[in-house]
Every structure is written in structure tokens, then in C-alpha cells.
Write a protein that holds these residues in place. Structure first.
Motif, short mmCIF file in Angstrom:
data_model
loop_
_atom_site.label_atom_id
_atom_site.label_comp_id
_atom_site.label_asym_id
_atom_site.label_seq_id
_atom_site.Cartn_x
_atom_site.Cartn_y
_atom_site.Cartn_z
N MET A 223 0.84 -1.18 0.00
CA MET A 223 0.00 0.00 0.00
C MET A 223 0.88 1.24 0.00
N PRO A 224 0.90 1.97 -1.13
CA PRO A 224 1.73 3.17 -1.18
C PRO A 224 1.17 4.29 -0.30
N ALA B 237 4.83 5.80 -5.34
CA ALA B 237 4.92 4.45 -5.93
C ALA B 237 6.18 4.36 -6.78
N PRO B 238 7.35 4.34 -6.15
CA PRO B 238 8.59 4.29 -6.91
C PRO B 238 8.78 2.94 -7.60
N GLY B 239 9.52 2.97 -8.69
CA GLY B 239 9.85 1.74 -9.41
C GLY B 239 8.82 1.32 -10.43
N LEU B 240 7.76 2.09 -10.58
CA LEU B 240 6.73 1.77 -11.56
C LEU B 240 6.87 2.67 -12.79
N LYS B 241 6.13 2.34 -13.83
CA LYS B 241 6.05 3.17 -15.03
C LYS B 241 4.62 3.68 -15.14
N LYS B 242 4.43 4.74 -15.91
CA LYS B 242 3.08 5.30 -16.01
C LYS B 242 2.10 4.30 -16.60
N ASP B 243 2.58 3.37 -17.44
CA ASP B 243 1.69 2.37 -18.04
C ASP B 243 1.27 1.29 -17.04
N SER C 32 -6.92 14.99 -13.67
CA SER C 32 -5.69 14.74 -14.44
C SER C 32 -4.72 13.94 -13.57
N ALA C 33 -3.87 13.16 -14.25
CA ALA C 33 -2.88 12.34 -13.54
C ALA C 33 -1.55 12.41 -14.27
N LYS C 34 -0.46 12.49 -13.49
CA LYS C 34 0.88 12.55 -14.06
C LYS C 34 1.81 11.76 -13.14
N LEU D 146 2.86 9.53 -8.25
CA LEU D 146 1.68 9.71 -9.10
C LEU D 146 0.92 10.89 -8.52
N LYS D 147 0.77 11.94 -9.33
CA LYS D 147 0.10 13.16 -8.87
C LYS D 147 -1.22 13.29 -9.62
N LEU D 148 -2.31 13.37 -8.86
CA LEU D 148 -3.63 13.57 -9.43
C LEU D 148 -4.16 14.92 -8.99
N VAL D 149 -4.78 15.61 -9.92
CA VAL D 149 -5.42 16.89 -9.61
C VAL D 149 -6.90 16.73 -9.90
N LEU D 150 -7.72 16.94 -8.87
CA LEU D 150 -9.17 16.83 -8.99
C LEU D 150 -9.75 18.23 -8.88
#
Length: 145
Positions: free
Chosen positions: A39-40, A57-63, A117-119, A125-129
Motif C-alpha cells: 500500500m503506497p 509508488a517508486p519503481g513503476l512506469k506510467k503504463d 488529471s494524472a501525471k 503519481l500526482k492527481l489533480v481533482l
């Protein structure tokens, strides 16, 4: 008489292995990197015009991420599976790693679900609501009759 690894007079298999290899975490999940669910950490900021969610969530890719809105819930999940094989003349070693998580958040009524949006960058992982724009009501004078 000496106690084996401080556990008692008769050593357990685990204490014998720890004494032999000097490894305290041979039987821990982290030793083999087989973390199925983790759980990040999440930070949520309430800004004037939006909510910002930072998910570490380090070590992951956006996909690797899936982000969706369903039934008033923001659902964030990720899966990563890796395998590594090392072959030498007299042996072959294979290692497998699998990580996944899923987090869900109830969306407040003032969130515009169509404009999220998510980046993903630098392990975050940054989400803007975006918040819904509400018009300030001007006072209405009612004549008493």
C-alpha cells in the motif's frame, strides 16, 4: 550449555539457518521480493480550486497504473511483474517479482469528475481533482406583504 540463537536449548530450523548464513530475514517476504500487495503512502491536499493527491509508488512506469472513476469513487491501481534469469555454465537462476495495489477514495460532491488529471514522475503519481465552480449567490431581498 549454550542456547542456540537465544531461543532455547534445541535450535529451530529457522535459527539454525540464521546462524549458518547470518541472515535475519531469510524467510521474510522482502528477502525474495515477492510482495504481492503493498500500500503506497498517500498525501491529499485541499487547495482553493482543487484537491491534489500525491501517491508514492517508486519503481513503476506510467503504463503500470489504472486510474478510473466509478460510482462516485476514484480508484487507483497498479501491477508490476518482473522476471530475471541468470544462466551460467553449471546453473540457472530465475527470480520473479510481483507487486500490486488498489486504493479507492470517495469523491466529494464538489469534485468535477470529468476534469481529473494524472501525471507520474520521479516515483510520485500526482492527481489533480478540479473542484466544481459554484456561483456565489447574491442576497435576494424578499418583500414582506
Amino acid at each position: 550449555m549454550k542456547k542456540a540463537n537465544g531461543t532455547g536449548l534445541v535450535p529451530t530450523f529457522k535459527s539454525w539457518m540464521e546462524d549458518f548464513w547470518g541472515a535475519d530475514n531469510v524467510f521474510a517476504d522482502d528477502f525474495f521480493r515477492l510482495r504481492k500487495n503493498w500500500m503506497p503512502a498517500v498525501n491529499i491536499k485541499d487547495e482553493k480550486n482543487s484537491f491534489e493527491i500525491d501517491l508514492a509508488a517508486p519503481g513503476l512506469k506510467k503504463d503500470d497504473f489504472t486510474v478510473k472513476v466509478e460510482n462516485g469513487m476514484l480508484c487507483i491501481s497498479a501491477e508490476k511483474e518482473e522476471s530475471k534469469e541468470e544462466a551460467e555454465a553449471d546453473y540457472t537462476r530465475k527470480e520473479f517479482s510481483y507487486r500490486s495495489f488498489e486504493r479507492s477514495f470517495a469523491l466529494p460532491e464538489n469534485v468535477d469528475a470529468e476534469h481529473i488529471s494524472a501525471k507520474y514522475a520521479d516515483g510520485i503519481l500526482k492527481l489533480v481533482l478540479k473542484k466544481l465552480v459554484t456561483k456565489a449567490e447574491t442576497p435576494k431581498k424578499i418583500k414582506v406583504g
